[in-house]
Design a protein around this motif. Sequence first.
Motif, mmCIF file in Angstrom:
data_model
loop_
_atom_site.group_PDB
_atom_site.id
_atom_site.type_symbol
_atom_site.label_atom_id
_atom_site.label_comp_id
_atom_site.label_asym_id
_atom_site.label_seq_id
_atom_site.Cartn_x
_atom_site.Cartn_y
_atom_site.Cartn_z
ATOM 1 N N GLN A 1 0.847 -1.191 0.000
ATOM 2 C CA GLN A 1 0.000 0.000 0.000
ATOM 3 C C GLN A 1 0.881 1.239 0.000
ATOM 4 O O GLN A 1 0.536 2.295 -0.514
ATOM 5 N N MET A 2 2.021 1.091 0.644
ATOM 6 C CA MET A 2 2.925 2.196 0.937
ATOM 7 C C MET A 2 4.239 1.520 1.336
ATOM 8 O O MET A 2 4.223 0.367 1.746
ATOM 9 N N PHE A 3 5.360 2.188 1.195
ATOM 10 C CA PHE A 3 6.619 1.596 1.663
ATOM 11 C C PHE A 3 6.910 2.079 3.079
ATOM 12 O O PHE A 3 6.712 3.256 3.391
ATOM 13 N N ARG A 4 7.379 1.184 3.906
ATOM 14 C CA ARG A 4 7.710 1.562 5.284
ATOM 15 C C ARG A 4 9.105 1.066 5.592
ATOM 16 O O ARG A 4 9.394 -0.129 5.460
ATOM 17 N N CYS A 5 9.979 1.982 5.994
ATOM 18 C CA CYS A 5 11.338 1.570 6.332
ATOM 19 C C CYS A 5 11.291 0.762 7.628
ATOM 20 O O CYS A 5 10.737 1.215 8.628
ATOM 21 N N THR B 1 7.520 6.337 6.447
ATOM 22 C CA THR B 1 6.718 5.735 5.376
ATOM 23 C C THR B 1 6.733 6.614 4.124
ATOM 24 O O THR B 1 6.865 7.846 4.207
ATOM 25 N N PHE B 2 6.593 5.939 2.977
ATOM 26 C CA PHE B 2 6.704 6.620 1.677
ATOM 27 C C PHE B 2 5.554 6.217 0.780
ATOM 28 O O PHE B 2 5.130 5.059 0.780
ATOM 29 N N GLN B 3 5.067 7.180 -0.001
ATOM 30 C CA GLN B 3 4.034 6.892 -1.001
ATOM 31 C C GLN B 3 4.631 6.042 -2.121
ATOM 32 O O GLN B 3 5.852 5.901 -2.221
ATOM 33 N N LEU B 4 3.760 5.539 -2.975
ATOM 34 C CA LEU B 4 4.233 4.664 -4.046
ATOM 35 C C LEU B 4 4.993 5.426 -5.141
ATOM 36 O O LEU B 4 5.520 4.809 -6.069
ATOM 37 N N ASP B 5 5.040 6.753 -5.073
ATOM 38 C CA ASP B 5 5.942 7.487 -5.970
ATOM 39 C C ASP B 5 7.199 7.939 -5.228
ATOM 40 O O ASP B 5 7.978 8.748 -5.731
ATOM 41 N N GLY B 6 7.378 7.410 -4.021
ATOM 42 C CA GLY B 6 8.599 7.664 -3.275
ATOM 43 C C GLY B 6 8.540 8.853 -2.325
ATOM 44 O O GLY B 6 9.419 8.991 -1.456
ATOM 45 N N THR B 7 7.524 9.702 -2.456
ATOM 46 C CA THR B 7 7.486 10.889 -1.579
ATOM 47 C C THR B 7 7.238 10.471 -0.136
ATOM 48 O O THR B 7 6.532 9.499 0.147
ATOM 49 N N ASN C 1 5.714 10.072 3.254
ATOM 50 C CA ASN C 1 4.338 10.107 3.738
ATOM 51 C C ASN C 1 4.303 10.621 5.172
ATOM 52 O O ASN C 1 3.636 11.611 5.466
ATOM 53 N N ALA C 2 5.022 9.980 6.066
ATOM 54 C CA ALA C 2 4.993 10.401 7.469
ATOM 55 C C ALA C 2 6.217 9.879 8.207
ATOM 56 O O ALA C 2 6.842 8.896 7.805
#
Lengths: 168, 455
Positions: free
Chosen positions: B116-120, B126-132, B134-135
């Motif tokens: 859904q989203m990338f989380r380190c 966390t990052f959106q699917l375009d890499g920006t 998120n939080a």
Amino acid sequence: MSTNTAQTLYTQPQTSELEQFLYHEADLLDNNDLKSWMELFTEDGTYWMPVARDQDDPHGHISILFENRAVMAVRANNFGHRLSASMEYDIRTSHLIGNVRVTEFDENSGDCTVKSNFQAVLYYREQTLFAGTCTHQLKRQGEGYRILQKRVDILNCDAPHRSIMTYI
Amino acid sequence: MTTATEARNNIIARQQQTLGHSNEELTSLVEKDRVHRDVYLDPEIFDLEMERIWGQAWVFVGHDSQVKKPGDFITTTIGKEPVVMVRDKKGEVNVVYNRCGHKGAKVVGKPCGNAQMFRCPYHGWTFQLDGTLNATPHKCGYEDTAFDPADPQFSMQKVARVENYRGFVFANLSEQGDDFETFMGAALETIDNMADRSPQGEVEVVGACLPYFHDCNWKMFFENLNDAQHPMVCHGSVGVATKKTVRELPEGTPVPKEVEIISPFGSSYELFDDMGVTVMENGHSFMGGKHSIHSSYSEIPGYMEAMIESHGQEKTERVLGSNRHNTAIYPSFTIKDAVQIIRVVRPVSVDKTLIQTWHFRLKGAPEQMLHRTITYSRLINSPASMVGPDDWDCYARMQESLRSNSAEWVDMRRYIGREESADGLTRAKGTSDLSMRNQYKAWTNYMTQTSEQEA
Ligand SMILES: [Fe+2]
């Protein structure tokens, strides 16, 4: 078979009998005797080493190896050939087989499926360890068996390999 | 704000000052008919290649059929850069650096999956699917620190340029340089040809890739792609063994289907010379054209009919009449349009290279077409095949013995001066070293011409 009600049914073979068969097969590989080894297979027999875990299709999905008797024969003729760059180096294997168990048995035909765990060392330029599970589908032929399929699931099936020069 | 491109250009500028390889020295490694062994052996040159070739060329990332649904991703590398190719919620395919904007950890570990989203996994950014970005958790700690969540340095940054051509996704780490179509030139026709071999004009990746570790410099693999001097020698045995096997078959046995795939590897010098080699700008090349080692495959029932029904007689003949062997798109990619296989080059270090083989289904074609693709790859490209290991072995031999101090140069003069040019393409007999000389022309251009000099 179902029509022959008077037919004698096979009894499930002892694990030790199947172990002897698997040891013999491994011994032929460890002696690089590919010609005798391929004779253990039925005419439509295959050797299969999948590239993915739980792979169920050898035709529409790539495998590391999926060979019929025809390709086995080419391989036997190619093995150690003086015109092959890669064949200048020795190829040696040592198989260790354990945990042999029958997972399927058909009392009408005597056919059975045998799983075993293995560790096999391949020495080719450097020493490499392969480990995993073998699944042999065996066809009853008289007193013995022939292999309909030997499936070799190595633990690192999807990892990048260097050259795998013979059957494991 | 520092973007990924600026950071990379700073590194290149610093390298030019600190590493002992001036443009003059780099140029002196390539002569018209030979190259210096250091191009294969020197780890510093490898590092420069990663920046200047792999950092400036269009590099193959993946095929968009590998990321069908929003959130589908694959991870791979462009040179030394870890990247994620991901389809976002708008359906766009993005290529972002696989590096957390926080402490720099690799965010996505798996080779493929859906998110859904990338989380380190380290500190939970966390990052959106375009890499920006998120939080970030526990935000209060960043108050009064001039932390700007919109600053790209805190995101999984996008690579400079991405192009999706008929599903084939290429990326370029540099803002500067040729656009994708200029870079590809006539090599684009091979991608078109492979896609047009589908009655629907579309291909899709099937299954997992076949990865193969090579103990050699990446350029050795690449130079072998259009090296037609080697098959009859290096693969000499497999053709002989196949013929022997056919002779030994009991009378009346049909010839196994594998034979038509293996046999051409034992073809004569004359056949390969006739196939010819064609080179173009940027180091690309291919063999064959009208005929190749793939021309005489038997027909698969239903395929022709399906093609003619969708494309018409004339286009079908044109598409199937083109038979290129190994279109090599420098530096990362080689494609067999007639067999629907690609191999992707992922350099690991100066003497280690990962080759990934991917297989394609021609949408709308009979499934036996895919079966032939798979059979070909197992017999020729697999690390357990009887062909790939012969190549592997020869690369390893070069990597080993080029260390010998008895000589410094690698020869590439065969058929030099006997090539013919027309329409921006240069052709020579198949066993010419032309494709290698052409690759080193591109190599010199990339290595001595960096983005900021052009800018
Ligand atoms: Fe080769």
